[in-house]
Scaffold this active site. Structure first.
Site, PDB file in Angstrom:
ATOM      1  N   LEU A  64       0.822  -1.217   0.000  1.00 25.17           N
ATOM      2  CA  LEU A  64       0.000   0.000   0.000  1.00 25.17           C
ATOM      3  C   LEU A  64       0.858   1.269   0.000  1.00 25.17           C
ATOM      4  CD1 LEU A  64      -2.846  -0.964   2.530  1.00 25.17           C
ATOM      5  CD2 LEU A  64      -2.767  -1.268   0.048  1.00 25.17           C
ATOM      6  N   HIS A  65       0.319   2.289  -0.663  1.00 31.78           N
ATOM      7  CA  HIS A  65       0.957   3.609  -0.718  1.00 31.78           C
ATOM      8  C   HIS A  65      -0.143   4.654  -0.641  1.00 31.78           C
ATOM      9  CE1 HIS A  65      -0.481   3.577  -4.819  1.00 31.78           C
ATOM     10  NE2 HIS A  65       0.251   2.505  -5.106  1.00 31.78           N
ATOM     11  N   GLY A 120      -1.728   6.287  -2.778  1.00 33.57           N
ATOM     12  CA  GLY A 120      -2.860   6.144  -3.703  1.00 33.57           C
ATOM     13  C   GLY A 120      -3.929   5.265  -3.083  1.00 33.57           C
ATOM     14  N   HIS A 121      -3.502   4.135  -2.532  1.00 32.36           N
ATOM     15  CA  HIS A 121      -4.454   3.226  -1.890  1.00 32.36           C
ATOM     16  C   HIS A 121      -5.104   3.892  -0.664  1.00 32.36           C
ATOM     17  CE1 HIS A 121      -1.402   0.233  -3.577  1.00 32.36           C
ATOM     18  NE2 HIS A 121      -2.524  -0.146  -4.166  1.00 32.36           N
ATOM     19  N   LYS A 181      -6.130   6.229 -11.527  1.00 30.33           N
ATOM     20  CA  LYS A 181      -4.788   5.832 -11.985  1.00 30.33           C
ATOM     21  C   LYS A 181      -4.884   4.678 -12.991  1.00 30.33           C
ATOM     22  CE  LYS A 181      -0.371   4.455 -11.718  1.00 30.33           C
ATOM     23  NZ  LYS A 181      -0.480   3.096 -12.168  1.00 30.33           N
ATOM     24  N   ASP A 182      -5.777   3.724 -12.693  1.00 31.82           N
ATOM     25  CA  ASP A 182      -5.985   2.577 -13.588  1.00 31.82           C
ATOM     26  C   ASP A 182      -7.289   2.833 -14.341  1.00 31.82           C
ATOM     27  OD1 ASP A 182      -3.749   0.635 -12.684  1.00 31.82           O
ATOM     28  OD2 ASP A 182      -4.620   1.403 -10.844  1.00 31.82           O
TER      29      ASP A 182
HETATM   30  P1  AMP Z   1      -3.630  -2.107  -7.000  1.00 32.71           P
HETATM   31  O1  AMP Z   1      -3.191  -2.497  -5.621  1.00 32.71           O
HETATM   32  O2  AMP Z   1      -2.527  -1.611  -7.863  1.00 32.71           O
HETATM   33  O3  AMP Z   1      -4.489  -3.160  -7.644  1.00 32.71           O
HETATM   34  O4  AMP Z   1      -4.591  -0.857  -6.810  1.00 32.71           O
HETATM   35  C1  AMP Z   1      -5.701  -0.907  -5.973  1.00 32.71           C
HETATM   36  C2  AMP Z   1      -6.525   0.330  -6.169  1.00 32.71           C
HETATM   37  O5  AMP Z   1      -5.752   1.496  -5.868  1.00 32.71           O
HETATM   38  C3  AMP Z   1      -7.024   0.499  -7.611  1.00 32.71           C
HETATM   39  O6  AMP Z   1      -8.350   1.002  -7.596  1.00 32.71           O
HETATM   40  C4  AMP Z   1      -6.054   1.511  -8.155  1.00 32.71           C
HETATM   41  O7  AMP Z   1      -6.577   2.258  -9.242  1.00 32.71           O
HETATM   42  C5  AMP Z   1      -5.844   2.400  -6.955  1.00 32.71           C
HETATM   43  N1  AMP Z   1      -4.600   3.163  -7.080  1.00 32.71           N
HETATM   44  C6  AMP Z   1      -3.355   2.672  -7.320  1.00 32.71           C
HETATM   45  N2  AMP Z   1      -2.474   3.692  -7.431  1.00 32.71           N
HETATM   46  C7  AMP Z   1      -3.173   4.830  -7.268  1.00 32.71           C
HETATM   47  C8  AMP Z   1      -2.823   6.229  -7.283  1.00 32.71           C
HETATM   48  N3  AMP Z   1      -1.586   6.647  -7.487  1.00 32.71           N
HETATM   49  N4  AMP Z   1      -3.821   7.134  -7.085  1.00 32.71           N
HETATM   50  C9  AMP Z   1      -5.110   6.723  -6.879  1.00 32.71           C
HETATM   51  N5  AMP Z   1      -5.495   5.431  -6.850  1.00 32.71           N
HETATM   52  C10 AMP Z   1      -4.534   4.504  -7.044  1.00 32.71           C
END
Ligand code: AMP
Length: 292
Positions: free
Chosen positions: A35-36, A38-39, A151-152
Protein backbone atom coordinates in the site's frame (compact mmCIF):
# COMPACT_ATOMS: atom_id res chain seq x y z
CA UNK A 1 -10.91 1.97 15.70
CA UNK A 2 -8.69 -1.11 15.60
CA UNK A 3 -8.34 -2.79 12.25
CA UNK A 4 -9.95 -6.23 12.10
CA UNK A 5 -8.09 -8.73 9.96
CA UNK A 6 -10.27 -11.33 8.23
CA UNK A 7 -8.76 -14.12 6.16
CA UNK A 8 -11.76 -16.38 5.61
CA UNK A 9 -14.28 -15.92 2.82
CA UNK A 10 -17.30 -16.93 4.91
CA UNK A 11 -16.26 -14.75 7.83
CA UNK A 12 -15.88 -11.73 5.53
CA UNK A 13 -19.33 -12.26 4.04
CA UNK A 14 -20.87 -12.64 7.50
CA UNK A 15 -19.16 -9.53 8.89
CA UNK A 16 -20.33 -7.42 5.95
CA UNK A 17 -23.88 -8.76 6.25
CA UNK A 18 -23.86 -7.99 9.98
CA UNK A 19 -22.59 -4.45 9.42
CA UNK A 20 -25.33 -3.77 6.90
CA UNK A 21 -27.85 -5.45 9.19
CA UNK A 22 -26.89 -2.93 11.86
CA UNK A 23 -27.67 -0.14 9.38
CA UNK A 24 -24.06 0.68 8.47
CA UNK A 25 -22.96 1.56 4.95
CA UNK A 26 -20.03 -0.50 3.65
CA UNK A 27 -17.20 1.00 1.57
CA UNK A 28 -15.08 -1.58 -0.26
CA UNK A 29 -11.49 -0.81 -1.34
CA UNK A 30 -9.94 -3.67 -3.34
CA UNK A 31 -6.11 -3.66 -3.50
CA UNK A 32 -3.18 -5.94 -4.19
CA UNK A 33 -1.27 -4.59 -1.19
CA UNK A 34 2.16 -2.92 -1.00
CA UNK A 35 0.00 0.00 0.00
CA UNK A 36 0.96 3.61 -0.72
CA UNK A 37 -0.72 7.00 -0.68
CA UNK A 38 -2.86 6.14 -3.70
CA UNK A 39 -4.45 3.23 -1.89
CA UNK A 40 -4.84 5.11 1.39
CA UNK A 41 -6.55 8.00 -0.43
CA UNK A 42 -9.24 5.52 -1.52
CA UNK A 43 -9.64 4.32 2.09
CA UNK A 44 -9.82 7.89 3.38
CA UNK A 45 -12.43 8.74 0.79
CA UNK A 46 -14.41 5.61 1.76
CA UNK A 47 -14.08 6.47 5.46
CA UNK A 48 -15.50 9.94 4.82
CA UNK A 49 -18.54 8.54 2.99
CA UNK A 50 -19.23 5.17 4.65
CA UNK A 51 -19.61 3.79 8.17
CA UNK A 52 -17.39 0.78 7.60
CA UNK A 53 -14.35 0.54 5.32
CA UNK A 54 -13.41 -2.94 4.11
CA UNK A 55 -10.03 -2.87 2.40
CA UNK A 56 -9.08 -6.07 0.63
CA UNK A 57 -5.58 -7.37 0.00
CA UNK A 58 -5.22 -10.12 -2.56
CA UNK A 59 -2.45 -10.41 -5.14
CA UNK A 60 -4.69 -11.85 -7.80
CA UNK A 61 -2.88 -14.42 -9.96
CA UNK A 62 -5.76 -14.38 -12.49
CA UNK A 63 -4.76 -10.92 -13.70
CA UNK A 64 -1.06 -11.66 -14.28
CA UNK A 65 0.19 -13.04 -17.59
CA UNK A 66 2.55 -16.04 -17.62
CA UNK A 67 5.59 -13.80 -18.21
CA UNK A 68 4.52 -11.05 -15.81
CA UNK A 69 5.71 -10.14 -12.33
CA UNK A 70 3.40 -12.21 -10.06
CA UNK A 71 6.25 -13.91 -8.16
CA UNK A 72 8.17 -10.68 -7.66
CA UNK A 73 5.16 -8.40 -7.03
CA UNK A 74 5.99 -6.22 -3.98
CA UNK A 75 4.53 -7.51 -0.72
CA UNK A 76 4.52 -5.79 2.68
CA UNK A 77 1.82 -7.27 4.95
CA UNK A 78 2.97 -5.49 8.13
CA UNK A 79 3.22 -2.11 6.43
CA UNK A 80 -0.17 -2.72 4.78
CA UNK A 81 -1.87 -3.32 8.13
CA UNK A 82 -0.39 -0.14 9.61
CA UNK A 83 -1.30 2.02 6.59
CA UNK A 84 -4.82 0.61 6.27
CA UNK A 85 -5.51 1.25 9.95
CA UNK A 86 -4.11 4.80 9.80
CA UNK A 87 -6.26 5.51 6.73
CA UNK A 88 -9.43 4.57 8.61
CA UNK A 89 -10.04 1.02 7.39
CA UNK A 90 -12.25 -1.06 9.69
CA UNK A 91 -11.55 -4.43 8.09
CA UNK A 92 -8.66 -5.83 6.11
CA UNK A 93 -9.79 -8.88 4.16
CA UNK A 94 -6.56 -10.67 3.27
CA UNK A 95 -7.38 -14.24 2.21
CA UNK A 96 -4.72 -16.75 1.19
CA UNK A 97 -5.01 -17.96 -2.40
CA UNK A 98 -6.42 -21.39 -1.42
CA UNK A 99 -9.15 -19.68 0.59
CA UNK A 100 -10.27 -17.66 -2.42
CA UNK A 101 -9.83 -20.52 -4.89
CA UNK A 102 -9.86 -23.95 -3.22
CA UNK A 103 -10.42 -25.34 -6.72
CA UNK A 104 -8.97 -24.01 -9.95
CA UNK A 105 -11.72 -21.61 -11.04
CA UNK A 106 -13.58 -22.63 -14.21
CA UNK A 107 -15.60 -19.43 -14.24
CA UNK A 108 -14.42 -16.11 -15.65
CA UNK A 109 -16.05 -12.75 -16.26
CA UNK A 110 -15.24 -11.06 -19.57
CA UNK A 111 -16.09 -7.46 -20.42
CA UNK A 112 -15.70 -7.72 -24.18
CA UNK A 113 -14.20 -4.94 -26.27
CA UNK A 114 -13.20 -2.64 -23.41
CA UNK A 115 -10.84 -5.39 -22.20
CA UNK A 116 -9.10 -5.95 -25.52
CA UNK A 117 -7.67 -2.51 -26.30
CA UNK A 118 -4.81 -0.49 -24.76
CA UNK A 119 -3.65 -2.40 -21.65
CA UNK A 120 -5.68 -5.40 -22.78
CA UNK A 121 -3.80 -5.55 -26.08
CA UNK A 122 -0.44 -5.68 -24.25
CA UNK A 123 -1.75 -7.92 -21.46
CA UNK A 124 -4.14 -10.53 -22.89
CA UNK A 125 -6.45 -11.92 -20.19
CA UNK A 126 -5.53 -9.20 -17.68
CA UNK A 127 -8.97 -7.59 -17.50
CA UNK A 128 -10.72 -10.95 -17.43
CA UNK A 129 -8.70 -11.65 -14.27
CA UNK A 130 -9.58 -8.23 -12.87
CA UNK A 131 -13.29 -8.52 -13.72
CA UNK A 132 -13.46 -12.03 -12.25
CA UNK A 133 -11.86 -11.10 -8.93
CA UNK A 134 -13.81 -7.85 -8.60
CA UNK A 135 -17.06 -9.74 -9.23
CA UNK A 136 -16.07 -12.21 -6.52
CA UNK A 137 -15.12 -9.48 -4.03
CA UNK A 138 -18.36 -7.58 -4.71
CA UNK A 139 -20.31 -10.81 -4.26
CA UNK A 140 -18.64 -11.42 -0.89
CA UNK A 141 -18.97 -7.83 0.30
CA UNK A 142 -22.63 -7.48 -0.74
CA UNK A 143 -24.25 -4.09 -1.39
CA UNK A 144 -21.62 -1.39 -0.96
CA UNK A 145 -19.87 1.59 -2.39
CA UNK A 146 -16.72 0.35 -4.15
CA UNK A 147 -13.73 2.67 -4.53
CA UNK A 148 -11.29 2.54 -7.44
CA UNK A 149 -8.48 4.85 -8.57
CA UNK A 150 -8.47 6.82 -11.81
CA UNK A 151 -4.79 5.83 -11.99
CA UNK A 152 -5.99 2.58 -13.59
CA UNK A 153 -8.43 4.30 -15.89
CA UNK A 154 -9.21 1.39 -18.19
CA UNK A 155 -9.75 -0.86 -15.17
CA UNK A 156 -12.25 1.68 -13.87
CA UNK A 157 -14.07 1.70 -17.22
CA UNK A 158 -14.16 -2.12 -17.26
CA UNK A 159 -15.51 -2.30 -13.69
CA UNK A 160 -18.16 0.36 -14.31
CA UNK A 161 -19.42 -1.58 -17.30
CA UNK A 162 -19.27 -4.89 -15.43
CA UNK A 163 -21.38 -3.48 -12.59
CA UNK A 164 -23.91 -2.06 -15.05
CA UNK A 165 -24.15 -5.15 -17.23
CA UNK A 166 -24.57 -7.57 -14.31
CA UNK A 167 -26.62 -5.18 -12.11
CA UNK A 168 -24.18 -5.77 -9.27
CA UNK A 169 -25.19 -4.15 -5.99
CA UNK A 170 -22.27 -1.72 -5.91
CA UNK A 171 -21.97 1.98 -6.49
CA UNK A 172 -18.60 2.53 -8.16
CA UNK A 173 -16.75 5.59 -6.88
CA UNK A 174 -13.73 6.92 -8.80
CA UNK A 175 -10.96 8.70 -6.90
CA UNK A 176 -8.30 10.98 -8.43
CA UNK A 177 -4.73 9.82 -9.06
CA UNK A 178 -2.31 10.55 -6.22
CA UNK A 179 1.12 11.71 -7.43
CA UNK A 180 4.56 12.27 -5.93
CA UNK A 181 5.65 15.92 -5.76
CA UNK A 182 7.44 15.56 -9.12
CA UNK A 183 4.27 14.27 -10.83
CA UNK A 184 4.95 10.52 -10.92
CA UNK A 185 1.72 8.62 -10.20
CA UNK A 186 2.18 6.49 -7.07
CA UNK A 187 2.29 2.79 -7.90
CA UNK A 188 3.41 -0.36 -6.11
CA UNK A 189 5.52 -1.09 -9.21
CA UNK A 190 7.54 2.11 -8.71
CA UNK A 191 9.49 -0.05 -6.23
CA UNK A 192 11.11 -1.71 -9.26
CA UNK A 193 12.77 1.55 -10.39
CA UNK A 194 16.48 2.18 -9.81
CA UNK A 195 17.33 5.70 -8.56
CA UNK A 196 18.33 6.67 -12.11
CA UNK A 197 15.04 5.36 -13.53
CA UNK A 198 13.01 6.97 -10.75
CA UNK A 199 14.60 10.33 -11.63
CA UNK A 200 13.28 10.18 -15.21
CA UNK A 201 9.94 8.46 -14.46
CA UNK A 202 7.99 11.78 -14.18
CA UNK A 203 8.49 12.07 -17.97
CA UNK A 204 5.25 10.11 -18.35
CA UNK A 205 3.24 12.77 -16.56
CA UNK A 206 5.11 15.50 -18.46
CA UNK A 207 4.10 13.78 -21.69
CA UNK A 208 0.46 13.71 -20.57
CA UNK A 209 0.63 17.41 -19.74
CA UNK A 210 2.15 18.16 -23.15
CA UNK A 211 -0.71 16.17 -24.68
CA UNK A 212 -3.27 18.06 -22.63
CA UNK A 213 -1.78 21.39 -23.75
CA UNK A 214 -1.92 20.25 -27.39
CA UNK A 215 -5.54 19.16 -26.90
CA UNK A 216 -6.44 22.58 -25.51
CA UNK A 217 -4.99 24.25 -28.65
CA UNK A 218 -3.42 27.70 -28.70
CA UNK A 219 -5.88 29.93 -26.82
CA UNK A 220 -5.69 32.93 -29.16
CA UNK A 221 -5.30 31.11 -32.48
CA UNK A 222 -8.85 31.90 -33.51
CA UNK A 223 -8.87 28.50 -35.21
CA UNK A 224 -12.30 26.95 -35.67
CA UNK A 225 -11.14 23.33 -36.21
CA UNK A 226 -10.65 21.30 -33.03
CA UNK A 227 -7.06 20.00 -32.53
CA UNK A 228 -6.35 16.62 -34.10
CA UNK A 229 -5.77 13.59 -31.88
CA UNK A 230 -2.63 12.90 -33.95
CA UNK A 231 -1.15 16.19 -32.78
CA UNK A 232 -1.94 15.26 -29.19
CA UNK A 233 -0.39 11.79 -29.58
CA UNK A 234 2.69 13.33 -31.22
CA UNK A 235 3.10 15.80 -28.32
CA UNK A 236 3.07 12.89 -25.87
CA UNK A 237 5.37 10.66 -27.96
CA UNK A 238 7.88 13.48 -28.57
CA UNK A 239 8.17 14.15 -24.85
CA UNK A 240 8.89 10.48 -24.12
CA UNK A 241 11.30 10.19 -27.09
CA UNK A 242 13.57 12.79 -25.45
CA UNK A 243 14.22 10.32 -22.62
CA UNK A 244 16.20 7.32 -23.94
CA UNK A 245 15.68 5.15 -20.82
CA UNK A 246 11.93 5.02 -21.50
CA UNK A 247 10.32 2.89 -24.22
CA UNK A 248 6.85 4.10 -25.11
CA UNK A 249 4.21 1.35 -25.55
CA UNK A 250 1.30 3.59 -26.40
CA UNK A 251 0.11 7.19 -26.12
CA UNK A 252 -3.60 7.32 -26.90
CA UNK A 253 -6.48 9.77 -27.05
CA UNK A 254 -9.82 8.13 -26.31
CA UNK A 255 -13.43 8.71 -25.43
CA UNK A 256 -13.62 8.77 -21.58
CA UNK A 257 -16.49 6.23 -21.44
CA UNK A 258 -16.09 3.64 -24.19
CA UNK A 259 -12.33 4.19 -24.71
CA UNK A 260 -12.80 4.42 -28.50
CA UNK A 261 -9.92 6.31 -30.17
CA UNK A 262 -10.76 9.89 -31.13
CA UNK A 263 -9.73 11.58 -34.38
CA UNK A 264 -10.19 15.13 -33.12
CA UNK A 265 -10.65 16.78 -29.74
CA UNK A 266 -14.26 17.67 -30.47
CA UNK A 267 -15.34 16.53 -26.99
CA UNK A 268 -13.73 15.87 -23.61
CA UNK A 269 -11.10 13.14 -23.94
CA UNK A 270 -8.88 10.91 -21.85
CA UNK A 271 -5.17 10.70 -22.60
CA UNK A 272 -3.57 7.39 -21.70
CA UNK A 273 0.08 6.40 -21.75
CA UNK A 274 2.06 3.20 -21.07
CA UNK A 275 5.82 2.75 -21.16
CA UNK A 276 8.60 0.48 -20.05
CA UNK A 277 11.31 1.83 -17.81
CA UNK A 278 13.87 -0.79 -16.77
CA UNK A 279 12.01 -3.66 -15.09
CA UNK A 280 8.86 -1.61 -14.62
CA UNK A 281 5.91 -1.13 -16.93
CA UNK A 282 4.25 2.15 -15.97
CA UNK A 283 0.84 3.55 -16.91
CA UNK A 284 -0.74 6.94 -16.34
CA UNK A 285 -3.57 9.09 -17.71
CA UNK A 286 -5.20 12.52 -17.48
CA UNK A 287 -8.43 14.15 -18.58
CA UNK A 288 -8.23 16.59 -21.50
CA UNK A 289 -11.06 19.05 -21.98
CA UNK A 290 -12.31 19.95 -25.41
CA UNK A 291 -11.25 23.51 -26.30
CA UNK A 292 -14.09 25.91 -25.36
P1 AMP B 1 -3.63 -2.11 -7.00
O1 AMP B 1 -3.19 -2.50 -5.62
O2 AMP B 1 -2.53 -1.61 -7.86
O3 AMP B 1 -4.49 -3.16 -7.64
O4 AMP B 1 -4.59 -0.86 -6.81
C1 AMP B 1 -5.70 -0.91 -5.97
C2 AMP B 1 -6.52 0.33 -6.17
O5 AMP B 1 -5.75 1.50 -5.87
C3 AMP B 1 -7.02 0.50 -7.61
O6 AMP B 1 -8.35 1.00 -7.60
C4 AMP B 1 -6.05 1.51 -8.16
O7 AMP B 1 -6.58 2.26 -9.24
C5 AMP B 1 -5.84 2.40 -6.95
N1 AMP B 1 -4.60 3.16 -7.08
C6 AMP B 1 -3.36 2.67 -7.32
N2 AMP B 1 -2.47 3.69 -7.43
C7 AMP B 1 -3.17 4.83 -7.27
C8 AMP B 1 -2.82 6.23 -7.28
N3 AMP B 1 -1.59 6.65 -7.49
N4 AMP B 1 -3.82 7.13 -7.08
C9 AMP B 1 -5.11 6.72 -6.88
N5 AMP B 1 -5.50 5.43 -6.85
C10 AMP B 1 -4.53 4.50 -7.04
Amino acid sequence: MTLRIVDRVDAFRKEMDAERGAGRRVGLVPTMGALHGGHTSLMECAAAECDVVAATLFVNPLQFGAREDLAGYPRDPDGDRALAEAAGATYLFAPPYEEMFPETPLTAVTVAGLSDVLEGASRPGHFRGVATIVTKLLSLAGPCRAYFGEKDYQQLAVIRRLVRDLSLAAEVVACPTVRAADGLALSSRNAYLTPEERAVAPTLYQALRAGRAAAAGAPSSGRSEPPSADAVRAAMADTVARQPLIQLEYAEVVDPDDLAPLATIDRDARLLIAARLGRARLIDNVAAERPR
